[in-house]
Design an enzyme around this catalytic site. Structure first.
Site, mmCIF file in Angstrom:
data_model
loop_
_atom_site.group_PDB
_atom_site.id
_atom_site.type_symbol
_atom_site.label_atom_id
_atom_site.label_comp_id
_atom_site.label_asym_id
_atom_site.label_seq_id
_atom_site.Cartn_x
_atom_site.Cartn_y
_atom_site.Cartn_z
ATOM 1 N N LYS A 225 -23.831 -41.834 14.686
ATOM 2 C CA LYS A 225 -22.919 -41.755 15.837
ATOM 3 C C LYS A 225 -21.748 -40.818 15.554
ATOM 4 O O LYS A 225 -21.265 -40.154 16.465
ATOM 5 C CB LYS A 225 -22.413 -43.140 16.235
ATOM 6 C CG LYS A 225 -23.540 -44.030 16.745
ATOM 7 C CD LYS A 225 -23.288 -44.654 18.090
ATOM 8 C CE LYS A 225 -24.620 -45.156 18.630
ATOM 9 N NZ LYS A 225 -24.591 -46.077 19.698
ATOM 10 N N LYS B 43 -36.212 -42.696 17.720
ATOM 11 C CA LYS B 43 -36.408 -43.882 18.553
ATOM 12 C C LYS B 43 -36.031 -43.582 20.003
ATOM 13 O O LYS B 43 -35.191 -42.724 20.269
ATOM 14 C CB LYS B 43 -35.612 -45.085 18.010
ATOM 15 C CG LYS B 43 -34.147 -45.070 18.269
ATOM 16 C CD LYS B 43 -33.521 -46.468 18.102
ATOM 17 C CE LYS B 43 -32.076 -46.421 18.591
ATOM 18 N NZ LYS B 43 -31.447 -47.684 18.833
ATOM 19 N N LYS C 212 -31.187 -44.989 24.891
ATOM 20 C CA LYS C 212 -30.609 -44.798 26.218
ATOM 21 C C LYS C 212 -29.597 -43.665 26.245
ATOM 22 O O LYS C 212 -29.276 -43.153 27.304
ATOM 23 C CB LYS C 212 -30.036 -46.101 26.784
ATOM 24 C CG LYS C 212 -29.076 -46.889 25.925
ATOM 25 C CD LYS C 212 -28.651 -48.128 26.721
ATOM 26 C CE LYS C 212 -28.482 -49.371 25.892
ATOM 27 N NZ LYS C 212 -27.348 -49.337 24.954
#
Ligand code: ATP
Ligand code: LTN
Length: 334
Positions: A115, A197, A200
């Site tokens: 992140k 993966k 969203k």
């Protein structure tokens, strides 16, 4: 234990449109487990602001997510569905646990590394201590079990370490939680890049199937899914795209990957991909219909939000007061 049942805690962030990965890796298991455990399912909105959010959008998404929990089949009268930000104990316990967590431990978290690479302009302290807030979520309710996808295992391991460390100093305060990883669907990969993966927050919408995608979109995305030139439907590392489609089909139909392989033996991708799409549609359509119905019932959802926040506050305050005493905070004067 609450009323003779083991306690389960899990949460999801309202930071985007939920994907099939979130459903198969988490939400679907939550529904099954809600029959057996005393469950707390939170919309972890405090985690969401570790990345900059538009306030109106976050508020809307948080409500949609809570509604989706119910639409998926979790009974809000028997399970506690609530917003993390409505229960102040999460922040209070997180502060205390921050003082029992080492910088070195947090530095090793791969989600933090990912992140911070993605949001290089806003590497804030909240993003760094995110796993401590997650530990507080879980430990506040004395959870025995935490269902998550594989990507959250490292955070759960850290939670266990923090709990054990605290217990070693102060006696048995926290239940040390176990992870629950579902058998199928634990890691659904991107349809466009099966090494990543399904997420969203992925910028490429073709990589993810969103829970609110209509049937035509689902069909198109499945047909375009990146595969290989082998041409056979086999469940193996060398064919990650096909392997992922087998996982999706199996999770949606309740079959094992081996049964799926047997069913499509000798068939080509041209036949398999639309079958995957149909299986996904048959899972998502009832969910979408129920979501639309519930969304219209404002008073009902408001009632759930209020009742469940009260229940979560009641249960979590018991742990919080115990912890505050243990670390030496003065008793409250009544
Ligand atoms: P973001 O892209 O914002 O990081 P996300 O899609 O990874 O979000 P989270 O909110 O981090 O989703 O995860 C919610 C739950 O869904 C977690 O339990 C997580 O393990 C699970 N999950 C997320 N992505 C997948 C996936 N591709 N396959 C299986 N489970 C998943
Ligand atoms: N970090 C998780 C969301 C999350 C969570 C939790 C999951 C926050 N608190 C407690 C399980 C238990 C995620 O990003 N999926």
């Amino acid at each position: 234990m609450i009323d003779g049942k083991k306690v389960l805690f899990s949460g999801m962030q309202a930071t985007g449109n939920l994907t099939l990965g979130n459903y198969l890796g988490a939400l679907k298991n939550w529904v099954t487990l809600s029959e057996e455990y005393e469950c707390f399912y939170s919309v972890v909105d405090m985690h969401s602001i570790t990345v900059r959010q538009d306030p109106a959008v976050l508020r809307k998404r948080a409500r949609n997510l809570l509604t989706l929990y119910i639409a998926a089949g979790i009974d809000p009268k028997k399970n506690c569905l609530y917003y993390q930000s409505h229960v102040s104990g999460h922040a209070e316990l997180a502060w205390i646990l921050n003082c029992f967590t080492y910088m070195g431990e947090l530095n090793r978290m791969t989600q933090f590394k990912d992140k911070s690479a993605k949001h290089a302009d806003n590497i804030n302290a909240g993003l760094f201590t995110y796993p401590v807030l997650m530990a507080a979520d879980i430990l506040l309710y004395q959870a025995d079990v935490v269902p998550v996808g594989i990507d959250q295992m490292q955070h759960l391991e850290l939670t266990r370490n923090i709990a054990e460390r605290f217990n070693n100093i102060y006696g048995d305060v926290f239940t040390v939680p176990e992870a629950y990883i579902g058998k199928v669907g634990a890691k659904i990969m991107s349809l466009q890049d099966p090494s990543k993966k399904m997420s969203k927050s992925d910028e490429n919408p073709n990589g993810s199937i969103y829970l609110m995608d209509d049937p035509d979109t689902i069909m198109r995305k499945c047909k375009r899914a990146v595969t290989d030139s082998e041409g056979c439907i086999a469940y193996r590392e060398e064919q990650p795209g096909i392997r992922n489609l087998i996982d999706i089909y199996s999770a949606c139909t309740g079959k094992t990957p081996q049964e799926t392989v047997a069913e499509f033996d000798g068939k080509g991708y041209g036949e398999f991909k639309p079958a995957v799409a149909e299986a996904v549609i048959s899972v998502l359509k009832p969910l979408q219909d129920e979501f639309a119905r519930l969304s219209k019932d404002k008073a009902y959802i408001d009632g759930i939000i209020k009742e469940n926040a009260e229940k979560a506050s009641y249960v979590s305050t018991k742990t919080l007061r115990k912890v505050q005493r243990k670390v030496g905070f003065p008793d409250r004067v009544r």
